[in-house]
Design a protein around this motif. Structure first.
Motif, PDB file in Angstrom:
ATOM      1  N   ASP A 106       0.835  -1.193   0.000  1.00  0.00           N
ATOM      2  CA  ASP A 106       0.000   0.000   0.000  1.00  0.00           C
ATOM      3  C   ASP A 106       0.874   1.248   0.000  1.00  0.00           C
ATOM      4  OD1 ASP A 106       0.891  -0.471   2.535  1.00  0.00           O
ATOM      5  OD2 ASP A 106      -0.994  -0.035   3.531  1.00  0.00           O
ATOM      6  N   GLY A 107       0.264   2.411  -0.053  1.00  0.00           N
ATOM      7  CA  GLY A 107       0.949   3.671  -0.284  1.00  0.00           C
ATOM      8  C   GLY A 107       1.962   4.136   0.728  1.00  0.00           C
ATOM      9  N   ALA A 108       1.582   4.281   1.994  1.00  0.00           N
ATOM     10  CA  ALA A 108       2.465   4.900   2.983  1.00  0.00           C
ATOM     11  C   ALA A 108       3.761   4.117   3.213  1.00  0.00           C
ATOM     12  CB  ALA A 108       1.720   5.110   4.299  1.00  0.00           C
ATOM     13  N   PRO A 109       3.724   2.820   3.453  1.00  0.00           N
ATOM     14  CA  PRO A 109       4.986   2.089   3.624  1.00  0.00           C
ATOM     15  C   PRO A 109       5.860   2.115   2.365  1.00  0.00           C
ATOM     16  CG  PRO A 109       3.197   0.802   4.546  1.00  0.00           C
ATOM     17  CD  PRO A 109       2.581   1.958   3.811  1.00  0.00           C
ATOM     18  N   SER A 110       5.228   2.143   1.215  1.00  0.00           N
ATOM     19  CA  SER A 110       5.993   2.208  -0.033  1.00  0.00           C
ATOM     20  C   SER A 110       6.761   3.520  -0.133  1.00  0.00           C
ATOM     21  CB  SER A 110       5.068   2.065  -1.236  1.00  0.00           C
ATOM     22  OG  SER A 110       4.430   0.820  -1.212  1.00  0.00           O
ATOM     23  N   TRP A 111       6.096   4.602   0.210  1.00  0.00           N
ATOM     24  CA  TRP A 111       6.768   5.902   0.199  1.00  0.00           C
ATOM     25  C   TRP A 111       7.892   5.943   1.226  1.00  0.00           C
ATOM     26  CZ3 TRP A 111       6.674   9.190  -3.570  1.00  0.00           C
ATOM     27  CH2 TRP A 111       5.575   9.248  -4.430  1.00  0.00           C
ATOM     28  N   LEU A 112       7.681   5.328   2.376  1.00  0.00           N
ATOM     29  CA  LEU A 112       8.715   5.275   3.411  1.00  0.00           C
ATOM     30  C   LEU A 112       9.928   4.484   2.921  1.00  0.00           C
ATOM     31  CD1 LEU A 112       9.420   6.090   6.313  1.00  0.00           C
ATOM     32  CD2 LEU A 112       8.378   3.951   7.057  1.00  0.00           C
ATOM     33  N   VAL A 113       9.693   3.357   2.264  1.00  0.00           N
ATOM     34  CA  VAL A 113      10.794   2.559   1.703  1.00  0.00           C
ATOM     35  C   VAL A 113      11.528   3.365   0.630  1.00  0.00           C
ATOM     36  CG1 VAL A 113      11.299   0.546   0.250  1.00  0.00           C
ATOM     37  CG2 VAL A 113       9.868   0.291   2.278  1.00  0.00           C
ATOM     38  N   LEU A 114      10.790   4.034  -0.242  1.00  0.00           N
ATOM     39  CA  LEU A 114      11.405   4.835  -1.292  1.00  0.00           C
ATOM     40  C   LEU A 114      12.264   5.951  -0.695  1.00  0.00           C
ATOM     41  CD1 LEU A 114      11.779   5.510  -4.283  1.00  0.00           C
ATOM     42  CD2 LEU A 114       9.707   6.902  -4.141  1.00  0.00           C
ATOM     43  N   LEU A 115      11.739   6.658   0.286  1.00  0.00           N
ATOM     44  CA  LEU A 115      12.511   7.737   0.923  1.00  0.00           C
ATOM     45  C   LEU A 115      13.739   7.196   1.657  1.00  0.00           C
ATOM     46  CD1 LEU A 115       9.635  10.014   2.264  1.00  0.00           C
ATOM     47  CD2 LEU A 115      11.142  10.420   0.317  1.00  0.00           C
ATOM     48  N   GLY A 116      13.585   6.057   2.319  1.00  0.00           N
ATOM     49  CA  GLY A 116      14.724   5.442   2.993  1.00  0.00           C
ATOM     50  C   GLY A 116      15.807   5.028   2.007  1.00  0.00           C
ATOM     51  N   TRP A 117      15.390   4.482   0.862  1.00  0.00           N
ATOM     52  CA  TRP A 117      16.336   4.073  -0.168  1.00  0.00           C
ATOM     53  C   TRP A 117      17.081   5.271  -0.728  1.00  0.00           C
ATOM     54  CZ3 TRP A 117      19.008   0.244  -2.049  1.00  0.00           C
ATOM     55  CH2 TRP A 117      19.546   0.340  -3.328  1.00  0.00           C
ATOM     56  N   ILE A 118      16.334   6.312  -1.096  1.00  0.00           N
ATOM     57  CA  ILE A 118      16.964   7.502  -1.680  1.00  0.00           C
ATOM     58  C   ILE A 118      17.897   8.172  -0.671  1.00  0.00           C
ATOM     59  CG2 ILE A 118      16.507   9.826  -2.552  1.00  0.00           C
ATOM     60  CD1 ILE A 118      14.021   8.637  -3.934  1.00  0.00           C
ATOM     61  N   ALA A 119      17.463   8.288   0.583  1.00  0.00           N
ATOM     62  CA  ALA A 119      18.325   8.878   1.612  1.00  0.00           C
ATOM     63  C   ALA A 119      19.587   8.040   1.806  1.00  0.00           C
ATOM     64  CB  ALA A 119      17.564   9.002   2.934  1.00  0.00           C
ATOM     65  N   GLY A 120      19.433   6.724   1.833  1.00  0.00           N
ATOM     66  CA  GLY A 120      20.570   5.844   2.046  1.00  0.00           C
ATOM     67  C   GLY A 120      21.608   5.930   0.937  1.00  0.00           C
ATOM     68  N   VAL A 121      21.162   5.824  -0.307  1.00  0.00           N
ATOM     69  CA  VAL A 121      22.143   5.872  -1.395  1.00  0.00           C
ATOM     70  C   VAL A 121      22.716   7.280  -1.558  1.00  0.00           C
ATOM     71  CG1 VAL A 121      21.297   3.855  -2.625  1.00  0.00           C
ATOM     72  CG2 VAL A 121      20.391   6.084  -3.210  1.00  0.00           C
ATOM     73  N   ALA A 122      21.931   8.301  -1.248  1.00  0.00           N
ATOM     74  CA  ALA A 122      22.473   9.669  -1.304  1.00  0.00           C
ATOM     75  C   ALA A 122      23.588   9.845  -0.268  1.00  0.00           C
ATOM     76  CB  ALA A 122      21.362  10.689  -1.070  1.00  0.00           C
ATOM     77  N   MET A 123      23.373   9.320   0.946  1.00  0.00           N
ATOM     78  CA  MET A 123      24.422   9.393   1.972  1.00  0.00           C
ATOM     79  C   MET A 123      25.665   8.628   1.530  1.00  0.00           C
ATOM     80  SD  MET A 123      22.599   9.228   5.697  1.00  0.00           S
ATOM     81  CE  MET A 123      21.235   8.137   5.378  1.00  0.00           C
ATOM     82  N   GLN A 124      25.481   7.462   0.907  1.00  0.00           N
ATOM     83  CA  GLN A 124      26.618   6.681   0.439  1.00  0.00           C
ATOM     84  C   GLN A 124      27.402   7.429  -0.640  1.00  0.00           C
ATOM     85  OE1 GLN A 124      24.514   3.100  -0.740  1.00  0.00           O
ATOM     86  NE2 GLN A 124      25.610   1.960   0.842  1.00  0.00           N
ATOM     87  N   ILE A 125      26.699   8.025  -1.582  1.00  0.00           N
ATOM     88  CA  ILE A 125      27.359   8.744  -2.670  1.00  0.00           C
ATOM     89  C   ILE A 125      28.136   9.945  -2.136  1.00  0.00           C
ATOM     90  CG2 ILE A 125      26.950  10.136  -4.752  1.00  0.00           C
ATOM     91  CD1 ILE A 125      24.596   8.146  -5.353  1.00  0.00           C
TER      92      ILE A 125
END
Length: 136
Positions: A106-125
């Motif tokens: 569903d919507g909310a957990p998906s957005w949370l996963v997407l934001l966590g992914w983007i934040a994580g790879v941005a921090m790594q880069i």
């Protein structure tokens, strides 16, 4: 000769990490794309895989500061790298769990996963770029 072998081994390791990041990005993209209709595209999957490959290539195994009294402050690159790796892999793990266990996406957990992914790879880069800039 030993230098070339070590360099080759390091490059192979980095390629393996990039492939692991791309695989994680594929799982995140598949999960998020299955629950958010506007993100159900091949381009989105490729973008998630590219972000994962670049993030894991640059952000894992960053050159560390020497550990002595002169460098007793917090190493921002190391902290960002570890936090980014944790966020990105946690998002990938959640995605795999939802896909494999066939849970409702569903919507909310998906957005949370997407934001966590983007934040994580941005921090790594950012961490990888910062660590490599100071090493030069």
């Amino acid at each position: 000769m030993r230098f070339r072998v070590r360099k080759t081994a390091h490059v192979l390791e980095r390629i393996g990490l990039a492939m692991a990041g791309a695989a994680c990005g594929l799982f995140v993209g598949a999960y998020v794309g299955s629950s958010i209709a506007s993100l159900t595209t091949q381009g989105f999957l490729l973008l998630m895989m590219l972000l994962g490959a670049v993030g894991f290539y640059l952000g894992i195994d960053t050159p560390q500061l020497p550990f002595d009294e002169a460098h007793s402050h917090i190493d921002a690159a190391e902290l960002l790298s570890s936090a980014g790796t944790l966020c990105a892999t946690l998002a990938a793990l959640a995605s795999v769990a939802v896909i494999v266990l066939r849970l409702e996406a569903d919507g909310a957990p998906s957005w949370l996963v997407l934001l966590g992914w983007i934040a994580g790879v941005a921090m790594q880069i950012v961490a990888g770029a910062k660590a490599r800039m100071r090493a030069v």
